[in-house]
Motif scaffolding. Sequence first.
Motif, short mmCIF file in Angstrom:
data_model
loop_
_atom_site.label_atom_id
_atom_site.label_comp_id
_atom_site.label_asym_id
_atom_site.label_seq_id
_atom_site.Cartn_x
_atom_site.Cartn_y
_atom_site.Cartn_z
N MET A 1 0.84 -1.20 0.00
CA MET A 1 0.00 0.00 0.00
C MET A 1 0.88 1.25 0.00
SD MET A 1 -3.25 -0.65 -0.02
CE MET A 1 -3.96 0.84 0.70
N ILE A 2 0.43 2.24 -0.73
CA ILE A 2 1.12 3.53 -0.77
C ILE A 2 0.28 4.52 0.02
CG2 ILE A 2 2.08 5.33 -2.23
CD1 ILE A 2 2.13 3.34 -4.51
N SER A 3 0.87 5.16 0.99
CA SER A 3 0.13 6.10 1.83
C SER A 3 -0.27 7.33 1.02
CB SER A 3 0.99 6.53 3.03
OG SER A 3 2.08 7.33 2.60
N GLN A 4 -1.30 8.02 1.48
CA GLN A 4 -1.73 9.24 0.81
C GLN A 4 -0.63 10.29 0.90
OE1 GLN A 4 -4.60 9.52 -1.00
NE2 GLN A 4 -3.57 11.37 -1.72
N GLU A 5 0.10 10.29 2.00
CA GLU A 5 1.20 11.24 2.15
C GLU A 5 2.25 11.03 1.06
OE1 GLU A 5 3.89 13.04 5.83
OE2 GLU A 5 2.98 11.06 5.99
N ALA A 6 2.57 9.77 0.76
CA ALA A 6 3.53 9.48 -0.30
C ALA A 6 2.96 9.86 -1.66
CB ALA A 6 3.91 8.01 -0.27
N ARG A 7 1.69 9.54 -1.90
CA ARG A 7 1.08 9.92 -3.18
C ARG A 7 1.09 11.42 -3.38
NH1 ARG A 7 -1.39 5.88 -5.88
NH2 ARG A 7 -1.81 3.93 -4.75
N ASP A 8 0.82 12.17 -2.30
CA ASP A 8 0.83 13.62 -2.40
C ASP A 8 2.23 14.14 -2.71
OD1 ASP A 8 -1.85 13.65 -1.81
OD2 ASP A 8 -1.60 14.22 0.30
N LEU A 9 3.25 13.48 -2.14
CA LEU A 9 4.63 13.86 -2.42
C LEU A 9 4.97 13.64 -3.89
CD1 LEU A 9 7.43 14.79 -1.40
CD2 LEU A 9 7.92 12.39 -0.88
N PHE A 10 4.58 12.49 -4.45
CA PHE A 10 4.83 12.24 -5.87
C PHE A 10 4.13 13.29 -6.73
CE2 PHE A 10 5.44 7.61 -4.62
CZ PHE A 10 6.78 7.58 -4.92
N THR A 11 2.88 13.58 -6.42
CA THR A 11 2.11 14.54 -7.20
C THR A 11 2.74 15.92 -7.16
OG1 THR A 11 0.05 13.31 -6.82
CG2 THR A 11 -0.14 15.62 -7.48
N ALA A 12 3.15 16.36 -5.97
CA ALA A 12 3.76 17.68 -5.82
C ALA A 12 5.09 17.75 -6.55
CB ALA A 12 3.95 18.01 -4.34
N ASN A 13 5.87 16.69 -6.47
CA ASN A 13 7.17 16.69 -7.13
C ASN A 13 7.03 16.69 -8.65
OD1 ASN A 13 8.43 16.67 -4.68
ND2 ASN A 13 9.32 14.64 -4.88
N VAL A 14 6.05 15.95 -9.16
CA VAL A 14 5.83 15.95 -10.60
C VAL A 14 5.47 17.35 -11.08
CG1 VAL A 14 4.27 15.14 -12.42
CG2 VAL A 14 5.24 13.52 -10.80
N ALA A 15 4.60 18.03 -10.34
CA ALA A 15 4.21 19.39 -10.72
C ALA A 15 5.42 20.33 -10.70
CB ALA A 15 3.12 19.91 -9.78
N ALA A 16 6.25 20.22 -9.67
CA ALA A 16 7.42 21.09 -9.55
C ALA A 16 8.44 20.80 -10.65
CB ALA A 16 8.06 20.91 -8.17
N MET A 17 8.66 19.53 -10.95
CA MET A 17 9.65 19.17 -11.97
C MET A 17 9.16 19.54 -13.37
SD MET A 17 10.72 15.56 -10.19
CE MET A 17 12.13 15.05 -11.16
N THR A 18 7.86 19.41 -13.60
CA THR A 18 7.30 19.84 -14.89
C THR A 18 7.50 21.33 -15.09
OG1 THR A 18 5.64 18.08 -14.80
CG2 THR A 18 5.19 19.93 -16.28
N ALA A 19 7.21 22.10 -14.03
CA ALA A 19 7.39 23.55 -14.11
C ALA A 19 8.86 23.91 -14.27
CB ALA A 19 6.82 24.21 -12.86
N GLY A 20 9.74 23.16 -13.62
CA GLY A 20 11.17 23.44 -13.72
C GLY A 20 11.74 23.16 -15.10
N ASP A 21 11.22 22.15 -15.78
CA ASP A 21 11.73 21.80 -17.11
C ASP A 21 11.13 22.65 -18.22
OD1 ASP A 21 13.61 19.80 -16.55
OD2 ASP A 21 12.08 18.23 -16.45
N ALA A 22 9.95 23.19 -18.00
CA ALA A 22 9.23 23.89 -19.06
C ALA A 22 10.02 25.03 -19.71
CB ALA A 22 7.89 24.40 -18.54
N PRO A 23 10.71 25.90 -18.95
CA PRO A 23 11.39 27.03 -19.59
C PRO A 23 12.47 26.61 -20.57
CG PRO A 23 11.09 27.46 -17.25
CD PRO A 23 10.73 26.03 -17.47
N HIS A 24 13.34 25.66 -20.20
CA HIS A 24 14.42 25.31 -21.12
C HIS A 24 13.91 24.48 -22.29
CE1 HIS A 24 15.19 21.01 -20.18
NE2 HIS A 24 14.86 21.30 -18.95
#
Length: 306
Positions: free
Chosen positions: A1-24
């Motif tokens: 089982m994956i905790s909701q806390e871990a799922r939220d971490l994955f989701t937040a990191n994906v959003a941050a990394m997507t935003a970080g890669d977008a400019p270049h």
Amino acid sequence: MISQEARDLFTANVAAMTAGDAPHLAVQVLPEGVNRRKDIAYIDDGSEAHLLDVYTPADAEAGTKLPVIVDFHGGGLYYGNKENNECRDMLLAKQGFAVVNANYSLVPSVSFPAQLKDAMAVLDWIRDRGAEYGLDAERVCVTGDSAGGALALYLTAANGSPQLAGALGLKPSGVDVKALVVTSGMFRLSGGVHATALSYYMEGYLQTPADRIKITPYLDLDKLIVDGAVPPIYMITSVEDFIADNTYELARILHARHKDHAMSVWPKGTERALGHVFNIVQAGDPEAAEAHQVVRDIADYCKHYI
């Protein structure tokens, strides 16, 4: 089982990394003189996760089989796609290679053992279908950046060792990988200075008791190297890479086990920061001399072994 806390971490990191890669990615300049064949299925199940691209020099002679570099993108095993690495891989193709740039299934939709099966399936595809695309399955190197480097390390160690492959639930492809090149490798999947974050990620990496039984013994990189059969390894990092310690640790183990390896550690940049996976992030900038030198270094290392 994956905790909701871990799922939220994955989701937040994906959003941050997507935003970080977008400019270049928005301003990158793709190189000319490279043919691209996009979105080829290496597993015929309709999944975008099982698509790859093949890049070849436009001036390659018809009917010529080219040496191959297989690339697995980074992103913590939970983020990213082949388009993030497209520019750097096209530059590698200009060095005389057919570059196979592959997607793979991402955590938490799958766990790490399933990602290894995807990676092995890419080698299987090269073995079975590569000739149709001008690939020489006898001259194959593998590369990966960040977490893609971990995927590439485990893949090549298992591909060369039926014992390790069996323990990980894999079947070696039969492709003789000549060399492995890793940029800013995230080799440590647990513990170390990033132990707290990795403890959450591990809920996605190893989701079942069967996953843990397969992988946990080989979180010890020394055991992975001893039980596996890695090809010569070239590791690239920099003093501004936040996980450079991972590369230093693997280099220490490879040295102690008398494995063929080389390492480049780039100093602090003067014109621009040379941070994590800088040769990929900066590949689309024609003025990023250091990134373009790394591309040539990767090509030279692979050419030495093929």
